[in-house]
Write an enzyme that holds these catalytic residues in place. Structure first.
Site, PDB file in Angstrom:
ATOM      1  N   ASP A  41       0.820  -1.216   0.000  1.00 56.84           N
ATOM      2  CA  ASP A  41       0.000   0.000   0.000  1.00 56.84           C
ATOM      3  C   ASP A  41       0.853   1.265   0.000  1.00 56.84           C
ATOM      4  O   ASP A  41       0.434   2.303   0.504  1.00 56.84           O
ATOM      5  CB  ASP A  41      -0.959   0.040   1.212  1.00 56.84           C
ATOM      6  N   LYS A  44       2.316   1.986  -5.040  1.00 55.50           N
ATOM      7  CA  LYS A  44       3.044   1.442  -6.201  1.00 55.50           C
ATOM      8  C   LYS A  44       2.269   1.679  -7.487  1.00 55.50           C
ATOM      9  O   LYS A  44       2.851   1.995  -8.521  1.00 55.50           O
ATOM     10  CB  LYS A  44       3.285  -0.065  -6.038  1.00 55.50           C
ATOM     11  N   GLY A  68      -4.104  -4.469  -4.423  1.00 53.52           N
ATOM     12  CA  GLY A  68      -5.080  -3.508  -4.926  1.00 53.52           C
ATOM     13  C   GLY A  68      -4.357  -2.231  -5.263  1.00 53.52           C
ATOM     14  O   GLY A  68      -3.725  -1.629  -4.411  1.00 53.52           O
ATOM     15  N   HIS A  69      -4.393  -1.853  -6.527  1.00 56.30           N
ATOM     16  CA  HIS A  69      -3.738  -0.625  -6.947  1.00 56.30           C
ATOM     17  C   HIS A  69      -4.804   0.393  -7.282  1.00 56.30           C
ATOM     18  O   HIS A  69      -5.776   0.064  -7.957  1.00 56.30           O
ATOM     19  CB  HIS A  69      -2.955  -0.849  -8.233  1.00 56.30           C
ATOM     20  N   GLN A 252       2.283  -5.969  -3.212  1.00 56.05           N
ATOM     21  CA  GLN A 252       2.563  -6.025  -1.758  1.00 56.05           C
ATOM     22  C   GLN A 252       3.850  -5.285  -1.402  1.00 56.05           C
ATOM     23  O   GLN A 252       4.146  -4.280  -2.027  1.00 56.05           O
ATOM     24  CB  GLN A 252       2.621  -7.481  -1.270  1.00 56.05           C
TER      25      GLN A 252
HETATM   26  P1  GDP Z   1      -0.298   0.202  -3.865  1.00 54.55           P
HETATM   27  O1  GDP Z   1      -0.924  -1.095  -3.556  1.00 54.55           O
HETATM   28  O2  GDP Z   1       1.104   0.296  -3.362  1.00 54.55           O
HETATM   29  O3  GDP Z   1      -0.443   0.622  -5.303  1.00 54.55           O
HETATM   30  O4  GDP Z   1      -1.033   1.265  -3.004  1.00 54.55           O
HETATM   31  P2  GDP Z   1      -2.549   1.735  -3.129  1.00 54.55           P
HETATM   32  O5  GDP Z   1      -2.799   2.288  -4.455  1.00 54.55           O
HETATM   33  O6  GDP Z   1      -3.469   0.719  -2.561  1.00 54.55           O
HETATM   34  O7  GDP Z   1      -2.516   2.795  -1.969  1.00 54.55           O
HETATM   35  C1  GDP Z   1      -2.143   3.954  -2.146  1.00 54.55           C
HETATM   36  C2  GDP Z   1      -3.318   4.863  -1.877  1.00 54.55           C
HETATM   37  O8  GDP Z   1      -2.801   6.109  -1.660  1.00 54.55           O
HETATM   38  C3  GDP Z   1      -4.270   5.001  -3.043  1.00 54.55           C
HETATM   39  O9  GDP Z   1      -5.548   5.372  -2.600  1.00 54.55           O
HETATM   40  C4  GDP Z   1      -3.619   6.119  -3.857  1.00 54.55           C
HETATM   41  O10 GDP Z   1      -4.509   6.822  -4.688  1.00 54.55           O
HETATM   42  C5  GDP Z   1      -3.119   6.983  -2.737  1.00 54.55           C
HETATM   43  N1  GDP Z   1      -1.880   7.688  -2.990  1.00 54.55           N
HETATM   44  C6  GDP Z   1      -0.771   7.270  -3.680  1.00 54.55           C
HETATM   45  N2  GDP Z   1       0.201   8.198  -3.632  1.00 54.55           N
HETATM   46  C7  GDP Z   1      -0.286   9.220  -2.886  1.00 54.55           C
HETATM   47  C8  GDP Z   1       0.248  10.448  -2.410  1.00 54.55           C
HETATM   48  O11 GDP Z   1       1.390  10.819  -2.676  1.00 54.55           O
HETATM   49  N3  GDP Z   1      -0.562  11.222  -1.634  1.00 54.55           N
HETATM   50  C9  GDP Z   1      -1.829  10.856  -1.291  1.00 54.55           C
HETATM   51  N4  GDP Z   1      -2.543  11.681  -0.519  1.00 54.55           N
HETATM   52  N5  GDP Z   1      -2.367   9.709  -1.711  1.00 54.55           N
HETATM   53  C10 GDP Z   1      -1.608   8.905  -2.475  1.00 54.55           C
END
Ligand code: GDP
Length: 454
Positions: A41, A44, A68-69, A252
């Protein structure tokens, strides 16, 4: 220097153009790996989406639909589970490698969801050697977690662990096995007998599945997937020989790695960079850059040790400001301060060459920010992350206080426009990391990033 308040914000289109121009500032080799550096989370999806701009091929190498992205492009929000984020770019090849596990109902739903929103999906290629999540894998996952009660691992109950178990036991069903229905039926029959004998013995009340139910459910899904099935290792090799830019998208995070993570509270595959080679059939000598995505604070979903966890008002503040609720499960994420031993660990086991620091904007408004510099375990100072579960559980984080900032960062696009305290935070981490922090993300949108020349 201008203050953040009078930073003029260009229109969205200009901002996109600027970011797209600047993405080339990020040092990307011909083959770049992106991995999560904490417990997942880290954002990525959004970093991959941004760097996919420059890539010809985007490939997933491990994990399953438990990832989940979230990718936000313009006003559209896409939630992707197994399909690489490069799918939003129609001219790019998107590969789901042999190291992943695929749940046909979920991937077909994901494909159809994208098609319904006008996204082309002809450019998705699925390894014939990826393993298939079967309905009895979901059943086993649920039953085992329920049986463990308070000692459960906190899996997403998507059948991923039992599918990898079958893979290692050399009885799993691979995507290629599904293409011949008679062979597939035979394999389901064999495997279901095994799963049902186990379920019947351990959970006598549980209703059992039949081969016919499974084959009938999967038959139409196989036809949707058939045109996407390919020898993806061969495709990647061809792409490499043609000089194409390849981006490997991790799922992950490092601390969820089956070997290197906080075992047994880990996933059942390897999300670390080495898994690119085994999970895609791509040689290590062809990898040029490994970028670790790291959040400006720490979160974790599920159970297991988490030294900097904040179970107080501050933790709740991080959770609410950072919207720390799972995309796949909606579970509230556990939140805590940034942990330097974790960053150093991720740099070591992945061989990171750069970092992308995400969610810096979420730290706005904290008067003081704490950063864990090392731990104390039984009165002894420990600089590195102990991988022994008992030691990590007993590790007491030792913090350094750094000044916070009050300015909103979400419209900042250059490093110099960040408030001094935010710049100092980034520079402090970079100095300790001894590798460049080349991307600082200040919001969920594609354009909300500060790119720095390494
Ligand atoms: P992943 O599994 O690593 O791709 O992470 P996710 O996408 O599940 O979680 C990241 C969450 O944070 C998502 O809701 C993104 O839209 C949000 N997000 C990603 N980068 C940023 C950021 O720099 N700032 C903020 N406020 N939200 C972000």
């Amino acid at each position: 220097m201008r203050s953040v308040a009078d930073t003029s914000v260009p229109k969205e289109a200009n901002m996109i153009a600027k970011i797209e121009e600047n993405v080339s500032m990020v040092r990307q080799g011909k083959a770049t790996v992106l991995v999560g550096s904490q417990w997942g989370d880290e954002g990525k999806g959004r970093i991959t989406d941004m760097l996919a701009e420059n890539a010809d091929v985007v490939a997933r190498f491990s994990g399953g639909p438990n990832a989940g992205h979230t990718v936000i492009v313009g006003d559209e929000k896409y939630e992707l589970h197994l399909i690489p984020s490069g799918i939003l770019h129609p001219e790019k090849q998107n590969i789901i490698g042999n190291g992943t596990v695929v749940y046909p109902p979920a991937i077909v739903k994901e494909l159809e969801g994208l098609k319904n929103r006008g996204i082309q999906t002809h450019n998705l290629f699925l390894s014939e050697n990826a393993h298939v999540i079967m309905p009895y894998h979901l059943q086993l996952d649920r039953l085992e977690e329920e049986r463990k009660g308070d000692d459960s691992i906190g899996t997403t109950k998507k059948g991923i662990g039992p599918t990898y178990t079958d893979k290692v036991a050399r009885r799993g069903i691979r995507i290629g096995d599904m293409l011949d229905l008679a062979f597939f039926t035979e394999k389901v029959d064999e495997n279901l007998a095994y799963a049902n004998a186990y379920i019947q013995h351990n959970f006598p009340e549980e209703p059992l599945l039949t081969t016919n139910d499974i084959v009938e459910e999967y038959k139409p899904l196989i036809e949707v997937l058939r045109p996407h099935v390919a020898d993806t290792s061969l495709m990647l090799d061809q792409a490499r020989k043609e000089g194409k830019v390849i981006l490997f998208e991790g799922a992950q995070g490092t601390l969820l790695d089956l070997d290197h993570g906080t075992y047994p509270f880990v996933t059942s595959s390897n999300p670390t960079a080495g898994a690119v080679c085994t999970g895609c059939g791509f040689g290590p000598a062809h990898i040029d850059e490994v970028i670790g995505i790291i959040k400006a604070y720490t979160t974790r979903v599920g159970h297991g040790p988490f030294p900097t966890e904040l179970e107080d008002e501050t933790g709740e503040q991080l959770r609410q400001k950072g919207h720390e609720f799972g995309v796949t499960t909606q579970r509230a994420r556990r939140c805590g301060w940034f942990d330097i031993p974790i960053m150093k660990f991720a740099i070591r086991v992945n061989g990171l060459t750069q970092l992308a620091l995400t969610k810096l904007d979420v730290l706005t408004g904290f008067e003081t920010i704490k950063v864990c510099t090392h731990y104390e375990v039984n009165g002894e100072r420990i600089e590195h992350l102990p991988t022994n579960g008992k030691l990590l559980k007993d590790a007491v984080p030792v913090y350094k206080d750094v000044p916070g900032w009050t300015e909103d960062l979400t419209d900042v696009r250059t490093f110099d426009d960040l408030p001094k305290a935010a710049r100092d935070y980034v520079l402090m981490l970079e100095e300790i990391a001894e590798i460049p922090i080349s991307i600082v993300s200040v919001g969920p949108k594609r354009v909300q990033a500060v790119l720095r020349t390494p």
